[in-house]
Design an enzyme around this catalytic site. Structure first.
Site, mmCIF file in Angstrom:
data_model
loop_
_atom_site.group_PDB
_atom_site.id
_atom_site.type_symbol
_atom_site.label_atom_id
_atom_site.label_comp_id
_atom_site.label_asym_id
_atom_site.label_seq_id
_atom_site.Cartn_x
_atom_site.Cartn_y
_atom_site.Cartn_z
ATOM 1 N N GLU A 37 0.834 -1.197 0.000
ATOM 2 C CA GLU A 37 0.000 0.000 0.000
ATOM 3 C C GLU A 37 0.878 1.259 0.000
ATOM 4 O O GLU A 37 1.632 1.496 0.929
ATOM 5 C CB GLU A 37 -0.889 -0.022 1.252
ATOM 6 C CG GLU A 37 -1.676 1.246 1.468
ATOM 7 C CD GLU A 37 -2.410 1.239 2.818
ATOM 8 O OE1 GLU A 37 -2.273 0.245 3.570
ATOM 9 O OE2 GLU A 37 -3.090 2.233 3.114
ATOM 10 N N ASP A 41 -1.209 -1.215 5.666
ATOM 11 C CA ASP A 41 -1.141 -0.691 7.027
ATOM 12 C C ASP A 41 -2.184 -1.374 7.900
ATOM 13 O O ASP A 41 -3.222 -1.814 7.411
ATOM 14 C CB ASP A 41 -1.427 0.822 7.034
ATOM 15 C CG ASP A 41 -0.263 1.600 6.432
ATOM 16 O OD1 ASP A 41 0.838 1.029 6.344
ATOM 17 O OD2 ASP A 41 -0.479 2.766 6.052
ATOM 18 N N ASP A 92 -4.449 -0.324 9.631
ATOM 19 C CA ASP A 92 -5.528 0.595 9.994
ATOM 20 C C ASP A 92 -6.732 0.342 9.086
ATOM 21 O O ASP A 92 -6.739 -0.595 8.286
ATOM 22 C CB ASP A 92 -5.056 2.055 9.903
ATOM 23 C CG ASP A 92 -4.573 2.399 8.487
ATOM 24 O OD1 ASP A 92 -4.790 1.587 7.562
ATOM 25 O OD2 ASP A 92 -3.972 3.474 8.322
ATOM 26 N N ASP A 94 -7.981 1.995 6.539
ATOM 27 C CA ASP A 94 -7.737 2.097 5.097
ATOM 28 C C ASP A 94 -7.012 0.864 4.575
ATOM 29 O O ASP A 94 -7.322 0.360 3.494
ATOM 30 C CB ASP A 94 -6.907 3.353 4.783
ATOM 31 C CG ASP A 94 -7.771 4.601 4.869
ATOM 32 O OD1 ASP A 94 -9.015 4.468 4.777
ATOM 33 O OD2 ASP A 94 -7.212 5.700 5.049
#
Ligand code: 0RA
Length: 646
Positions: free
Chosen positions: A425, A510, A512, A514
């Site tokens: 990403e 990541d 998180d 997203d």
């Protein structure tokens, strides 16, 4: 009837012998002794109550989760018979609870239709329970019998009078059989109860969580229609749902369908309340009818011109949401893990029931008919365009050997068996990954921004998306024109596993929301358009840590707060530094190599087909009735994945 004799009698020894094989080889009866088998006990008990409802005798079921993993299932059916069983010379309820294969299918009150995948019967639950208690309410009495690990420790006692009728089974899975750390998941239970309530609209199912004090009621008088509406709730439907129900030769066929303006097919097929993920004869009967009737309708109304070819199955499936439920006396499944209905007679019955209902529906709803046919026409044109795009893509790959995307940092080895591709990403993390990799066998492809949502896009558009086109070119095996949805379709002819350039495709995002989003989108893409990659276990997820704890030169990593806690306890508190990584970009190359890339130290999760089907369902079904924001689902799924460590 009253018998409180607790002695270890000859009869008890017989019971133990009867159920002994279940305790010796539980896996043979309930699949495994892990979390799945643990919940299988619940499935078996609830199926018995649902059987009583399918037979038309039960309208309400109450499931209660008590502390300590004690679960009870109460129904207001006829009550399990308590009279002496003519062959066994013992109370029938005791026979049902202590003899293998002595389920409901005995005597004249037996069922036409019965659920349960393995159909092992409640006696297996009894054998695998630390204790089980059955309360029967009938003939004005309340009876009770208690068992320990399958052996009766009381007679069938009269506890008192009763105004009501029904059966309550209360049990606690035996931790001698199942791991100590297994527990009932309220969400697993309510997920199944919700599904059963949709499929059996006359039953009201109440779930009481006595641990949290929460309570939920599942009762969908709309049945499969309500199910379809639920599945389409975040989409834009083209018409009111179609509904059909027919009973023929003791076989019930119930179906609801509704088109939306999207591109995916959502098909939930059931046989005797079992979700047949791999489809089978009921699904093929449905599909044949759909294609046949829509072609006939389009021709008759000259919406398809003479020169136009017929719609293909794929053309008429775009944007279609279906719930198909069949109930039959002797369901045959392909195997225990692959749930595919085999009964040959079902194909023709479903074909004719669905065909008639759909033809009537189109005649009665011409506006809906026109929209559906126009949609199929657009789908047919888009498919032709996509085929062209794929052909061009294939040619350009054939024509030049250097057709790899510019952003790909490829590995030196050309032996796919040892090669890995990291899909990373963002450009900055991509940069760190390039530094951290072993360039001999590890390739890195940075993906910029959020990848196109394949859920909402059509194949020709997907192919025109740069990020996805790069990825497809790097992976090398192409994509299928037929999208797959876990219903046992084949995957089209444009995918070629032999061309796969990497043995492992590793998604690295990541930790998180997203990151979870991108991961889900990539999984959806692989699942729908490159299914064999998942079937053959080529897809992985890297698990970079959330925390690093530094003490002098040593760094220890933690995936979550609990691991952090454990690490902190093992370390002297003085002089340590805790780092929280917000993203891959915050790790230096050495840290990234150690935690996510170096095969000797990294943590990877392999994605199984089942996980992908589940991700897909979570995406489309929306577990739970309260409409929750999409983001929350995505992060919940992300958590589930992290527990599947290989
Ligand atoms: C066989 C016959 C009859 C009831 C049942 C089975 C029965 C089984 C279960 C398991 C859970 N709940 C249940 N409720 C009923 C009744 C036969 C008769 O009364 O004529």
């Amino acid at each position: 009837m009253v018998d409180t004799n607790l002695q270890y009698t000859e009869q008890n020894i017989q019971v133990l012998k009867g159920l002994e094989p279940v305790r010796l080889r539980p896996g043979m009866y309930i699949g495994d002794t892990d979390i799945k088998g643990f919940h299988h006990l619940f499935n078996e008990v609830i199926d018995n109550a649902i059987d009583e409802a399918m037979a038309g005798f039960c309208t309400e079921i109450t499931v209660t989760l008590h502390p300590d993993d004690v679960l009870s299932v109460a129904d207001n059916g006829r009550g399990i018979p308590v009279g002496i069983h003519p062959q066994e010379g013992r109370p029938t309820v005791e026979v049902v609870m202590t003899m293998l294969h002595a389920g409901g299918k005995f005597g004249s009150g037996g069922y036409k239709v019965s659920g349960g995948l393995h159909g092992v019967g409640v006696s297996c639950v009894n054998a695998l329970s630390e204790f089980l208690e059955v309360d029967v309410y009938r003939d004005g009495h309340h009876y009770r019998q208690r068992y320990v690990r399958g052996v009766p420790v009381t007679g069938v006692d009269v506890v008192g009078p009763s105004q009501v009728i029904g059966t309550t089974v209360t049990f606690k899975p035996d931790h001698e059989i199942f791991g100590k750390n297994l527990h009932f998941h309220a969400e697993t239970i309510t997920g199944r109860l919700r599904e059963l309530a949709y499929l059996n609209k006359s039953v009201k199912i109440v779930f009481n969580n006595a641990v949290t004090g929460e309570s939920e009621t599942f009762h969908y008088t709309g049945g499969v229609v309500a199910f379809v509406e639920k599945l389409n709730q975040l989409k834009d439907p083209l018409h009111k749902p179609l509904y059909a129900f027919k009973e023929r030769d003791d076989i019930q066929v119930e179906v609801s369908l509704q088109y939306n303006d999207g591109y995916q097919e959502i098909l939930f097929a059931y046989a005797n309340n079992i979700h047949t993920l791999d489809g089978g004869t009921h699904v093929s009967g449905f599909r044949t009818a759909l294609t046949r009737v829509l072609n006939a309708y389009a021709r008759k109304n000259t919406l398809l011109k003479e020169k136009d070819p017929n719609f293909t199955g794929d053309d008429v499936r775009e944007g279609l949401t279906v719930v198909l439920s069949v109930k039959l006396p002797n369901p045959q499944f392909e195997s225990q893990t692959k749930v595919k209905l085999r009964n040959a007679e079902i194909d023709g019955i479903v074909n004719s029931v669905v065909g008639e209902a759909l033809a009537d529906f189109l005649e009665e709803n011409p506006a809906a008919g026109r929209k559906v046919v126009e949609k199929a026409l657009t789908a047919a044109r888009a498919r032709a365009a996509a085929r062209k795009a794929i052909e061009l893509e294939r040619k350009s790959v054939l024509e030049s050997s250097t057709n790899l995307p510019g952003k790909l940092a490829d590995c030196h080895s050309k032996d796919p068996r040892e090669c890995e591709l990291f899909l990373v990403e963002g450009d900055s993390a991509g940069g760190s990954a390039k530094k951290a990799r072993n360039s001999k066998f590890q390739a890195v492809l940075p993906l910029r921004g959020v990848v196109l949502n394949v859920e909402r896009a059509r194949l020709d558009k997907i192919l025109n998306n740069n990020e996805i086109a790069d990825m497809i070119r790097a992976i090398g095996s192409g994509i299928s024109t037929v999208n797959v949805n876990g219903n046992g379709d084949d995957t089209g002819d444009t995918f070629n596993l032999d061309k796969l350039r990497y043995d492992r495709i590793i998604i690295m995002t990541d930790a998180d929301v997203d990151g979870a989003h991108i991961r889900t989108l990539l999984l959806t893409l692989f699942f729908r358009y490159m299914t064999p990659l998942i079937e053959h276990s080529h897809v992985y997820i890297a698990q970079p840590p959330l925390f690093g704890v530094r003490h002098g030169k040593v760094i220890k990593y933690a995936m979550d707060e609990q691991e952090l806690e454990e690490i902190m306890q093992d370390m002297p508190k003085r002089g340590i530094q805790v780092m929280r990584y917000k993203g891959l970009g915050e790790m230096d190359a050495d840290e990234l190599a150690e935690t996510a890339m170096d095969p000797a130290t990294r943590r990877l999760v392999r994605i199984e087909l089942e996980d992908a089907v589940k991700a897909d369902e979570i995406f489309t079904v929306l577990m739970g009735d309260s409409v929750q924001p999409r983001r929350e689902f995505i992060s919940r799924y992300a958590k589930e994945v992290s527990n599947l460590d290989v």
